[in-house]
Design a protein around this motif. Structure first.
Motif, PDB file in Angstrom:
ATOM      1  N   GLY A 184      -1.158  20.981   0.808  1.00  0.00           N
ATOM      2  CA  GLY A 184      -1.786  21.738  -0.471  1.00  0.00           C
ATOM      3  C   GLY A 184      -2.660  20.583  -0.137  1.00  0.00           C
ATOM      4  O   GLY A 184      -3.467  19.732   0.815  1.00  0.00           O
ATOM      5  N   ARG A 185      -3.371  20.627  -0.776  1.00  0.00           N
ATOM      6  CA  ARG A 185      -4.894  19.667  -1.275  1.00  0.00           C
ATOM      7  C   ARG A 185      -4.066  18.243  -2.063  1.00  0.00           C
ATOM      8  O   ARG A 185      -5.063  17.341  -2.373  1.00  0.00           O
ATOM      9  CB  ARG A 185      -6.058  20.497  -2.265  1.00  0.00           C
ATOM     10  CG  ARG A 185      -6.540  21.807  -1.439  1.00  0.00           C
ATOM     11  CD  ARG A 185      -7.597  22.153  -1.990  1.00  0.00           C
ATOM     12  NE  ARG A 185      -8.867  20.983  -2.849  1.00  0.00           N
ATOM     13  CZ  ARG A 185      -9.967  20.629  -3.461  1.00  0.00           C
ATOM     14  NH1 ARG A 185     -10.149  21.814  -4.782  1.00  0.00           N
ATOM     15  NH2 ARG A 185     -10.892  20.411  -4.067  1.00  0.00           N
ATOM     16  N   ASP A 186      -3.006  18.005  -2.406  1.00  0.00           N
ATOM     17  CA  ASP A 186      -2.466  17.135  -3.122  1.00  0.00           C
ATOM     18  C   ASP A 186      -1.482  16.415  -2.252  1.00  0.00           C
ATOM     19  O   ASP A 186      -1.295  16.523  -1.117  1.00  0.00           O
ATOM     20  CB  ASP A 186      -1.199  17.944  -4.450  1.00  0.00           C
ATOM     21  CG  ASP A 186      -2.822  18.344  -5.090  1.00  0.00           C
ATOM     22  OD1 ASP A 186      -3.781  18.551  -5.815  1.00  0.00           O
ATOM     23  OD2 ASP A 186      -1.952  18.794  -6.246  1.00  0.00           O
ATOM     24  N   VAL A 187      -1.727  14.858  -2.772  1.00  0.00           N
ATOM     25  CA  VAL A 187      -0.652  13.856  -1.887  1.00  0.00           C
ATOM     26  C   VAL A 187       0.519  13.601  -2.312  1.00  0.00           C
ATOM     27  O   VAL A 187       0.006  13.103  -3.868  1.00  0.00           O
ATOM     28  CB  VAL A 187      -1.694  13.031  -1.350  1.00  0.00           C
ATOM     29  CG1 VAL A 187      -0.912  11.708  -0.345  1.00  0.00           C
ATOM     30  CG2 VAL A 187      -2.841  13.384  -0.464  1.00  0.00           C
ATOM     31  N   LEU A 238      -8.924  16.992   0.282  1.00  0.00           N
ATOM     32  CA  LEU A 238      -7.568  16.413  -0.131  1.00  0.00           C
ATOM     33  C   LEU A 238      -7.716  15.851  -1.228  1.00  0.00           C
ATOM     34  O   LEU A 238      -9.172  14.654  -1.171  1.00  0.00           O
ATOM     35  CB  LEU A 238      -7.317  15.288   1.081  1.00  0.00           C
ATOM     36  CG  LEU A 238      -5.287  15.953   1.803  1.00  0.00           C
ATOM     37  CD1 LEU A 238      -5.638  14.629   3.023  1.00  0.00           C
ATOM     38  CD2 LEU A 238      -4.625  15.721   1.551  1.00  0.00           C
ATOM     39  N   ARG A 239      -7.665  15.937  -2.338  1.00  0.00           N
ATOM     40  CA  ARG A 239      -7.267  14.894  -3.191  1.00  0.00           C
ATOM     41  C   ARG A 239      -6.876  13.463  -3.144  1.00  0.00           C
ATOM     42  O   ARG A 239      -6.003  12.918  -3.606  1.00  0.00           O
ATOM     43  CB  ARG A 239      -7.076  15.368  -4.665  1.00  0.00           C
ATOM     44  CG  ARG A 239      -7.686  16.795  -5.109  1.00  0.00           C
ATOM     45  CD  ARG A 239      -7.514  17.220  -6.446  1.00  0.00           C
ATOM     46  NE  ARG A 239      -7.809  18.001  -6.559  1.00  0.00           N
ATOM     47  CZ  ARG A 239      -7.282  19.637  -6.482  1.00  0.00           C
ATOM     48  NH1 ARG A 239      -5.415  19.424  -6.232  1.00  0.00           N
ATOM     49  NH2 ARG A 239      -7.368  21.003  -6.333  1.00  0.00           N
ATOM     50  N   LEU A 240      -8.246  12.548  -2.810  1.00  0.00           N
ATOM     51  CA  LEU A 240      -7.476  11.143  -2.072  1.00  0.00           C
ATOM     52  C   LEU A 240      -8.564   9.879  -3.156  1.00  0.00           C
ATOM     53  O   LEU A 240      -7.943   9.086  -3.466  1.00  0.00           O
ATOM     54  CB  LEU A 240      -7.811  11.103  -0.983  1.00  0.00           C
ATOM     55  CG  LEU A 240      -6.264  11.756  -0.062  1.00  0.00           C
ATOM     56  CD1 LEU A 240      -6.903  10.903   1.493  1.00  0.00           C
ATOM     57  CD2 LEU A 240      -5.637  11.375  -0.423  1.00  0.00           C
ATOM     58  N   PHE A 291      -6.267   2.174  -1.349  1.00  0.00           N
ATOM     59  CA  PHE A 291      -5.275   3.168  -1.408  1.00  0.00           C
ATOM     60  C   PHE A 291      -5.181   3.655   0.018  1.00  0.00           C
ATOM     61  O   PHE A 291      -5.804   5.418   0.740  1.00  0.00           O
ATOM     62  CB  PHE A 291      -6.203   4.863  -2.401  1.00  0.00           C
ATOM     63  CG  PHE A 291      -6.559   4.308  -3.233  1.00  0.00           C
ATOM     64  CD1 PHE A 291      -5.529   4.302  -4.117  1.00  0.00           C
ATOM     65  CD2 PHE A 291      -7.787   3.666  -4.353  1.00  0.00           C
ATOM     66  CE1 PHE A 291      -5.359   3.890  -5.328  1.00  0.00           C
ATOM     67  CE2 PHE A 291      -7.804   3.415  -5.477  1.00  0.00           C
ATOM     68  CZ  PHE A 291      -6.852   3.363  -6.206  1.00  0.00           C
ATOM     69  N   GLN A 296       1.179  -1.183   0.333  1.00  0.00           N
ATOM     70  CA  GLN A 296      -0.312   0.073  -0.173  1.00  0.00           C
ATOM     71  C   GLN A 296       0.796   0.637   0.100  1.00  0.00           C
ATOM     72  O   GLN A 296       0.960   1.751   1.320  1.00  0.00           O
ATOM     73  CB  GLN A 296      -0.856  -0.253   1.112  1.00  0.00           C
ATOM     74  CG  GLN A 296      -1.834   1.309   1.366  1.00  0.00           C
ATOM     75  CD  GLN A 296      -3.551   0.595   0.502  1.00  0.00           C
ATOM     76  OE1 GLN A 296      -4.147   0.863   0.905  1.00  0.00           O
ATOM     77  NE2 GLN A 296      -2.697  -0.264  -0.438  1.00  0.00           N
ATOM     78  N   GLU A 353     -10.696   8.405  -6.251  1.00  0.00           N
ATOM     79  CA  GLU A 353     -10.298   8.829  -7.043  1.00  0.00           C
ATOM     80  C   GLU A 353     -12.011   8.756  -8.220  1.00  0.00           C
ATOM     81  O   GLU A 353     -13.397   8.025  -7.667  1.00  0.00           O
ATOM     82  CB  GLU A 353     -10.686   7.322  -7.903  1.00  0.00           C
ATOM     83  CG  GLU A 353     -10.398   6.618  -9.064  1.00  0.00           C
ATOM     84  CD  GLU A 353      -9.060   5.074  -9.498  1.00  0.00           C
ATOM     85  OE1 GLU A 353     -10.120   3.826  -8.897  1.00  0.00           O
ATOM     86  OE2 GLU A 353      -8.558   4.987  -9.934  1.00  0.00           O
ATOM     87  N   HIS A 360      -4.380   6.108   3.318  1.00  0.00           N
ATOM     88  CA  HIS A 360      -3.444   6.843   3.929  1.00  0.00           C
ATOM     89  C   HIS A 360      -3.597   7.034   5.453  1.00  0.00           C
ATOM     90  O   HIS A 360      -4.569   6.856   6.085  1.00  0.00           O
ATOM     91  CB  HIS A 360      -4.769   8.629   2.919  1.00  0.00           C
ATOM     92  CG  HIS A 360      -3.706   8.580   1.437  1.00  0.00           C
ATOM     93  ND1 HIS A 360      -4.637   7.214   1.023  1.00  0.00           N
ATOM     94  CD2 HIS A 360      -2.820   8.883   0.723  1.00  0.00           C
ATOM     95  CE1 HIS A 360      -3.685   8.223  -0.691  1.00  0.00           C
ATOM     96  NE2 HIS A 360      -2.465   8.899  -0.547  1.00  0.00           N
ATOM     97  N   THR A 389       0.293   4.437  -1.040  1.00  0.00           N
ATOM     98  CA  THR A 389      -0.217   5.186  -0.807  1.00  0.00           C
ATOM     99  C   THR A 389      -0.048   5.672   1.569  1.00  0.00           C
ATOM    100  O   THR A 389      -0.448   6.711   1.447  1.00  0.00           O
ATOM    101  CB  THR A 389      -1.499   5.315  -0.860  1.00  0.00           C
ATOM    102  OG1 THR A 389      -2.459   3.918  -0.379  1.00  0.00           O
ATOM    103  CG2 THR A 389      -2.288   5.124  -2.522  1.00  0.00           C
ATOM    104  N   LEU A 390       0.458   4.710   1.911  1.00  0.00           N
ATOM    105  CA  LEU A 390       0.368   5.127   3.514  1.00  0.00           C
ATOM    106  C   LEU A 390       1.546   6.200   3.609  1.00  0.00           C
ATOM    107  O   LEU A 390       1.728   6.428   4.170  1.00  0.00           O
ATOM    108  CB  LEU A 390       0.893   3.395   4.134  1.00  0.00           C
ATOM    109  CG  LEU A 390      -0.252   2.857   4.350  1.00  0.00           C
ATOM    110  CD1 LEU A 390       0.142   1.957   5.232  1.00  0.00           C
ATOM    111  CD2 LEU A 390      -0.465   3.869   5.487  1.00  0.00           C
ATOM    112  N   SER A 402     -10.902  15.021  -4.615  1.00  0.00           N
ATOM    113  CA  SER A 402     -11.974  15.673  -3.103  1.00  0.00           C
ATOM    114  C   SER A 402     -12.915  15.038  -2.259  1.00  0.00           C
ATOM    115  O   SER A 402     -13.974  14.181  -2.960  1.00  0.00           O
ATOM    116  CB  SER A 402     -11.393  16.763  -2.035  1.00  0.00           C
ATOM    117  OG  SER A 402     -12.714  17.526  -3.067  1.00  0.00           O
ATOM    118  N   TYR A 418       4.007  11.808  -2.411  1.00  0.00           N
ATOM    119  CA  TYR A 418       4.925   9.849  -2.050  1.00  0.00           C
ATOM    120  C   TYR A 418       6.228  10.361  -2.783  1.00  0.00           C
ATOM    121  O   TYR A 418       6.843   9.209  -3.186  1.00  0.00           O
ATOM    122  CB  TYR A 418       3.855   9.763  -2.999  1.00  0.00           C
ATOM    123  CG  TYR A 418       2.205   9.488  -3.274  1.00  0.00           C
ATOM    124  CD1 TYR A 418       1.542   8.626  -2.190  1.00  0.00           C
ATOM    125  CD2 TYR A 418       1.534   9.822  -3.933  1.00  0.00           C
ATOM    126  CE1 TYR A 418       0.517   8.458  -1.532  1.00  0.00           C
ATOM    127  CE2 TYR A 418       0.131   9.708  -3.663  1.00  0.00           C
ATOM    128  CZ  TYR A 418      -0.317   9.252  -2.637  1.00  0.00           C
ATOM    129  OH  TYR A 418      -1.600   9.361  -2.339  1.00  0.00           O
TER     130      TYR A 418
END
Lengths: 162, 162
Positions: free
Chosen positions: A101-104, B67-69, B156, A92, B71, B158, A94-95, B79, A106
């Motif tokens: 900001g609003r994006d994640v 947050l854009r997590l 996914f 995973q 899909e 997080h 994504t962990l 989001s 990696y």
């Protein structure tokens, strides 16, 4: 980000389950999707960070399999090995995400190549340890979408970092 | 434990799902168990630490919902508010656990009284924000066993800490 976070080698999340099913191969044009499944046990979501090496694996496996997180029939907390319960390992990536900001992002995740190698070594070590106690180890295909279904009697979600 | 960890106010784990069902009241002698359920959306496991106050809640809610997590059908990340998807809030005190030897301790978890208050305020804030976008907020009963079933198309998973 703190120095401690930078130095993390791996992040895991554990959930207890009564049943779990994970897709290990998506459906193809001429083939159905393939799944692995298990009954009672622990689902282990795992992500390695940049800089992680094989050295960390024995301690991780020993800690994760021996932590008293599982509820035995008596209500007493037992380790996965004591229960004994099955283990489902879900890669995973994504962990390792961090909000910007609003994006994640990696950026601190390990490369796919190194991640696959560590993931495979981690699975093998778990299989060796768990085999002694009887239960089974199942695992997802690294890099694939982890289509997962889960039935719990309370997931008792835990975070363990290494 | 690092100073940073001591200063944490809350820990959350987020998973995307297609369907989720959570028990909010166990079966009694004369009553069946009660459940809440939702279709597509986010399952949010949440735990507050000692010292957490209401001040943190608006930022937490804003971050988690924006947050854009998720899909979208297009494959693009959106989001929860944009999707819009539903939200299932699962109180999960175990998330505050720390390994000490083979046992897990919860010394840094907030008291049950304060935890219930913050949890309720957090749920209310989420309901206010999400209501504007259309989807629903469901939540578990604080202090109860969180009997949960989950179908995902890839959880996914997080981690977000505050």
């Amino acid at each position: 980000m703190s120095e401690k976070e930078r130095a993390l080698a791996a992040r895991t999340v554990l959930q207890q389950c009564l049943r779990a099913r994970l897709q290990v191969r998506p459906a193809g044009e001429r083939s159905e999707a393939e799944f692995v499944q298990m009954d009672r046990g622990t689902v282990l979501y795992i992500c390695f960070f940049k800089g992680a090496t094989d050295d960390i694996l024995p301690k991780m496996v020993s800690t994760l399999l021996n932590l008293r997180l599982c509820e035995a029939d008596s209500g007493k907390l037992s380790s996965l090995l004591e229960l004994p319960g099955s283990l489902l390992i879900v890669p995973q990536a994504t962990l390792g995400g961090e909000a910007k900001g609003r994006d994640v992002q990696y950026h601190t995740d390990i490369s796919k190549e190194d991640g696959l190698r560590l993931h495979s070594a981690f699975v093998s070590l778990c299989e060796q340890e768990v085999a002694k106690a009887g239960p089974t180890v199942r695992h997802g295909s690294y890099g694939n979408r982890q289509v997962l279904s889960l039935d719990t009697n309370g997931p008792f979600t835990h975070l363990m970092e290494f």
